[in-house]
Scaffold this active site. Structure first.
Site, PDB file in Angstrom:
ATOM      1  N   HIS A 125     -15.673  -0.815  -0.722  1.00 40.74           N
ATOM      2  CA  HIS A 125     -16.515  -1.135   0.435  1.00 40.74           C
ATOM      3  C   HIS A 125     -17.969  -1.309  -0.003  1.00 40.74           C
ATOM      4  O   HIS A 125     -18.476  -0.538  -0.823  1.00 40.74           O
ATOM      5  CB  HIS A 125     -16.476   0.002   1.462  1.00 40.74           C
ATOM      6  N   ARG A 184     -17.323  -9.655   4.205  1.00 38.62           N
ATOM      7  CA  ARG A 184     -16.811  -8.529   3.435  1.00 38.62           C
ATOM      8  C   ARG A 184     -16.218  -9.064   2.137  1.00 38.62           C
ATOM      9  O   ARG A 184     -15.376  -9.961   2.171  1.00 38.62           O
ATOM     10  CB  ARG A 184     -15.743  -7.802   4.268  1.00 38.62           C
ATOM     11  N   HIS A 197      -3.822   0.275  13.640  1.00 41.25           N
ATOM     12  CA  HIS A 197      -4.622   0.011  12.441  1.00 41.25           C
ATOM     13  C   HIS A 197      -6.104   0.066  12.780  1.00 41.25           C
ATOM     14  O   HIS A 197      -6.493  -0.116  13.932  1.00 41.25           O
ATOM     15  CB  HIS A 197      -4.233  -1.396  11.954  1.00 41.25           C
ATOM     16  N   SER A 198      -6.941   0.296  11.774  1.00 39.77           N
ATOM     17  CA  SER A 198      -8.389   0.195  12.031  1.00 39.77           C
ATOM     18  C   SER A 198      -9.120  -0.394  10.843  1.00 39.77           C
ATOM     19  O   SER A 198      -8.578  -0.474   9.732  1.00 39.77           O
ATOM     20  CB  SER A 198      -8.977   1.567  12.360  1.00 39.77           C
ATOM     21  N   ASN A 199     -10.311  -0.844  11.095  1.00 40.45           N
ATOM     22  CA  ASN A 199     -11.295  -1.213  10.068  1.00 40.45           C
ATOM     23  C   ASN A 199     -12.594  -0.494  10.430  1.00 40.45           C
ATOM     24  O   ASN A 199     -12.706   0.032  11.536  1.00 40.45           O
ATOM     25  CB  ASN A 199     -11.531  -2.726  10.048  1.00 40.45           C
ATOM     26  N   ASN A 221      -1.651  -0.931   0.557  1.00 37.99           N
ATOM     27  CA  ASN A 221      -1.948  -2.357   0.811  1.00 37.99           C
ATOM     28  C   ASN A 221      -1.350  -3.259  -0.276  1.00 37.99           C
ATOM     29  O   ASN A 221      -2.067  -4.031  -0.935  1.00 37.99           O
ATOM     30  CB  ASN A 221      -3.456  -2.599   0.941  1.00 37.99           C
ATOM     31  N   LYS A 252      -3.402  10.269   6.891  1.00 40.85           N
ATOM     32  CA  LYS A 252      -3.074   9.002   6.215  1.00 40.85           C
ATOM     33  C   LYS A 252      -3.913   8.891   4.956  1.00 40.85           C
ATOM     34  O   LYS A 252      -5.132   9.078   5.007  1.00 40.85           O
ATOM     35  CB  LYS A 252      -3.392   7.821   7.140  1.00 40.85           C
ATOM     36  N   LYS A 305      -5.203   6.309   2.097  1.00 38.64           N
ATOM     37  CA  LYS A 305      -5.306   4.933   1.597  1.00 38.64           C
ATOM     38  C   LYS A 305      -5.040   4.968   0.100  1.00 38.64           C
ATOM     39  O   LYS A 305      -5.809   5.549  -0.673  1.00 38.64           O
ATOM     40  CB  LYS A 305      -6.723   4.401   1.901  1.00 38.64           C
ATOM     41  N   ASN A 327       0.704  -3.414   8.560  1.00 36.33           N
ATOM     42  CA  ASN A 327      -0.298  -4.254   9.206  1.00 36.33           C
ATOM     43  C   ASN A 327      -0.649  -5.420   8.292  1.00 36.33           C
ATOM     44  O   ASN A 327      -1.506  -6.225   8.610  1.00 36.33           O
ATOM     45  CB  ASN A 327      -1.577  -3.474   9.541  1.00 36.33           C
TER      46      ASN A 327
END
Ligand code: GKR
Ligand code: MG
Length: 435
Positions: free
Chosen positions: A25, A414, A330-332, A225, A192, A194, A279
């Protein structure tokens, strides 16, 4: 009531150096705050992805939206869906999947995310007009409080400026510390991780230590992912059979529905029924029956921001229930307006079967743009307040600070790969599968 003006506020919010298989990020995440002003004096708000792509999508509907009755959303949806169908004919590599492009950056999400941003602001307006919370406007709530999960990330220490509250988290021990801090502060009851960042053996160990520390009352999920091959996904599923069962899941271990179907077949053959969630491979309605027919995915991650709004998420809740599938969210990176939109729709989905994801713990009070500051969590839940609309109003001073930050930073999209090259490894490339 007619919409008289669409106001777009591009903002930047501080973001810690979180890692994922997409990369790293950047120090600021980009968001857009949408305001719909009306001739009644009411203003509706929403929050969506930021940067040039999402802004251009919203600019493109400025004329269409000005003069529109906020109750009349179906026509806007029809028009945008028709444009989307046309664009699908010239699909970029990966199509609408999130294999290569995250939601705010995929041009094929443009119509769904643009409609969502307008729909949510219209529902906020409608709620304000009739004096009801949005969850009650869209059919009524099945829960008053919505449960979220502790969304753990491996991360670097801050590269410049003061350290954040979590510090560097690049091994199992520090990940447990991160989880403790998050649970102490927010009271989350599901966890969760990542993944797709460190060697799979280290990530397996991380989940084991999390299980040892927090016990089976805290369901665990891991989401690399698509960083793993089919082989590695099966191995991780096998090694984490106990940790991921009983309320947990394996999220997007590898790329494509076919890949996930193969992982599922091989795990089932070993008597391992850990469910798989997605997702990445499942991002719009046409994916859902295919995912179910292949038995690739048992849990779909919804998200009003790119599934085309709150009512589409309710349709998804219904569809998954009819197909015997589970639903999560899901989120961002996001602030309080998005959190409330997620909470309202989650409250009004009868088939929500897991605690929702949220990046909210990764943002701080300094950047929050809703009046009164950060939205409180109690026992991992956000409460629906009996206030009209989304129940939050904008703090215009804070919004102005967000706009100033946006004006100061040089990037408008991004790009986690570029951040990796700048701060971690000049030769870094996103390779799938990495392991
Ligand atoms: O914030 O780096 C991240 C996540 O990897 C995010 O971009 C994903 O969209 O949270 C997401 C997920 O569940 O895949
Ligand atoms: Mg995911």
């Amino acid at each position: 009531m007619l919409i008289t003006e669409l106001v777009l506020h591009p903002i930047a919010i501080s973001d810690p150096p979180l890692r994922s298989s997409y990369g790293l990020h950047a120090p600021f995440a980009l968001r857009t705050i949408v305001e719909l002003k009306t001739d009644s004096g009411l203003t509706g708000i929403s929050e969506t992805y930021g940067g040039d792509g999402p802004l251009a999508g919203l600019e493109a509907v400025r004329q269409r939206v000005t003069g529109m009755d906020p109750f009349q959303l179906a026509g806007l949806s029809r028009d945008l869906t028709a444009e989307a169908a046309h664009e699908m004919e010239t699909t970029p590599a990966g199509g609408r999947t999130q294999t290569y492009l995250v939601p705010g950056e995929n041009p094929l999400d443009r119509y769904a995310r643009t409609f969502a941003a307008i729909e949510i602001a219209c529902l906020d307006l409608i709620g304000k007009a009739v004096g009801k919370p949005v969850c009650d406007v869209i059919g009524g709530r099945v829960r008053d409080r919505v449960s979220f999960s502790a969304y753990l990330f491996y991360k670097h220490g801050v590269f410049s400026g003061p350290e954040d509250e979590y510090g560097e988290v690049l091994d199992p021990r520090s990940c447990v510390r991160e989880c403790r801090q998050m649970i102490a502060r927010y009271g989350f009851r599901e966890i969760k991780l990542k993944g797709g960042v460190l060697d799979p053996d280290v990530e397996i160990l991380t989940l084991r230590v999390l299980r040892d520390t927090f016990g089976p009352a805290y369901p665990l999920r891991i989401d690399p992912n698509c960083a793993w091959s089919i082989e590695t996904s099966v191995r991780v599923g096998r090694e984490l059979k106990d940790e991921l069962s009983n309320g947990g899941y394996l999220e997007d271990p590898c790329a494509t529905l076919e890949g996930m179907a193969e992982v599922r077949r091989r795990l089932l053959a070993e008597n391992n029924s850990t469910p798989q969630a997605s997702n990445v491979a499942v991002t719009y309605f046409a994916d859902v029956p295919r995912a179910q027919a292949l038995d690739a995915v048992q849990i779909v991650l919804s998200d009003p921001h790119y599934w085309g709004g709150m009512r589409n998420v309710q349709y998804l809740s219904h569809l998954t229930s009819v197909l015997g599938m589970g639903l999560s969210m899901h989120s961002n990176s996001h602030l309080g307006v998005s959190l409330m939109a997620m909470t309202h729709v989650a409250a009004a989905c009868s088939n929500l079967t897991y605690a929702c994801d949220t990046h909210y713990p990764w943002q701080t009070a300094e950047d929050e743009i809703v009046q009164g500051g950060r939205i409180p969590f109690v026992n991992g839940c956000v409460q629906i307040l009996n206030r009209p609309g989304l129940g939050v109003d904008l703090d215009y001073d804070q919004l102005a600070r967000g706009r100033e930050r946006y004006a100061r930073i040089p990037y408008r999209k991004r790009d986690d790969e570029a951040e990796m090259r700048q701060h971690v490894d000049p030769a870094w490339k996103r390779v799938l599968p990495r392991w």
